[in-house]
Design an enzyme around this catalytic site. Sequence first.
Site, short mmCIF file in Angstrom:
data_model
loop_
_atom_site.label_atom_id
_atom_site.label_comp_id
_atom_site.label_asym_id
_atom_site.label_seq_id
_atom_site.Cartn_x
_atom_site.Cartn_y
_atom_site.Cartn_z
N HIS A 1 0.86 -1.19 0.00
CA HIS A 1 0.00 0.00 0.00
C HIS A 1 0.89 1.24 0.00
O HIS A 1 1.65 1.48 0.93
CB HIS A 1 -0.90 0.00 1.23
N GLN B 1 0.43 5.63 6.66
CA GLN B 1 -0.96 5.31 6.99
C GLN B 1 -1.92 5.97 6.01
O GLN B 1 -1.60 6.99 5.39
CB GLN B 1 -1.28 5.77 8.41
N SER B 2 -3.09 5.39 5.90
CA SER B 2 -4.11 5.95 5.02
C SER B 2 -4.49 7.35 5.50
O SER B 2 -4.71 7.57 6.69
CB SER B 2 -5.34 5.04 5.03
N GLY B 3 -4.54 8.30 4.57
CA GLY B 3 -4.92 9.67 4.90
C GLY B 3 -3.78 10.57 5.30
O GLY B 3 -4.00 11.74 5.63
N VAL B 4 -2.54 10.06 5.25
CA VAL B 4 -1.39 10.87 5.67
C VAL B 4 -0.97 11.87 4.60
O VAL B 4 -0.24 12.83 4.87
CB VAL B 4 -0.22 9.95 6.08
N LYS C 1 -0.18 10.76 1.01
CA LYS C 1 0.69 10.16 -0.01
C LYS C 1 0.28 10.58 -1.42
O LYS C 1 1.13 10.99 -2.23
CB LYS C 1 0.66 8.62 0.10
N SER C 2 -1.00 10.45 -1.73
CA SER C 2 -1.47 10.77 -3.09
C SER C 2 -1.35 12.26 -3.39
O SER C 2 -1.01 12.65 -4.51
CB SER C 2 -2.93 10.31 -3.25
N GLU D 1 -6.01 8.93 -6.69
CA GLU D 1 -7.19 9.26 -5.88
C GLU D 1 -6.85 10.38 -4.90
O GLU D 1 -5.95 10.24 -4.06
CB GLU D 1 -7.67 8.03 -5.10
#
Length: 309
Positions: free
Chosen positions: A138, A154-157, A159-160, A202
Amino acid sequence: MPKVRTKDLIEQFHLELISGEEGIHRPIDTSDLSRPGIEMAGFFTYYPADRVQLLGKTELTFFDTLTSDQKQERMKALCTEETPCIIVTRNQDVPDELLQASRESGMPLLRSSQTTTRLSSRLTNYLEGKLAPTTAVHGVLVDIYGVGVLITGQSGVGKSETALELVKRGHRLVADDSVEIRQEDEDMLVGSSPDLIEHLLEIRGLGIINVMTLFGAGAVRNYKRITLVINLEIWDQKKNYDRLGLDEEKMKIIDTELTKITLPVRPGRNLAVIIEVAAMNFRLKRMGVNAAQQFSERLMSAIELGNQE
């Protein structure tokens, strides 16, 4: 489910199917090839039947010196139920004994116009790529100044969002959210995107965007070797972060260890610029220029000089 079958070789290398059509779905589980020269002489004790077999000019020339009974015996022993296929190179004539053994066993008999050495090299490269150990991580994979940087966290940190800023700054996106990684060689990891989300990014609040459509073909690439991992984490006041860069973290993916840098995330930090500099600094270190090490040496020299005075 097998990753490679005999029919894949036929399509990839435009091989001529002589006989054994019913066996073209046989699985290929190893990238090793076999040129059964010693087997032609009758020694089958260590015959690697599970490999693709190549018959070149040398093997078939020796085969012509055998008696009729020996020819039938050797070819029947070569064509097992386990053997994915036998490929005759250089467009040579297929011996009748081999054709008969192929039909009886249902083993695919193929022919190629390429030389044995050339075909062997191409087959090995193809099979190693297809049969390489794989995993999924991930994160986001971006090509920054030629360095394959895997951004995790972590998700929401963010990255995208960071990847989007990097793309705007002229770098190339390889994969977002899920990075498929395969170990093509020792210490060589190659990352790519699943077909379903290729070239897509995303962004929370914005949705899914097509990077290639928005920024052009120069903003994406299909795969990239991974050499650096940057882990983003929310700034922790109680944690001591590396301020000099002397300590080097490692992260193991499959059987390969990669350099890992942990970047704390807090408002006001321009992560895209920091990651750019991290990639450039990583390249410099590989070229033998280590700013942190040079500073440490100068500091130690200054301390020693002060002690002497």
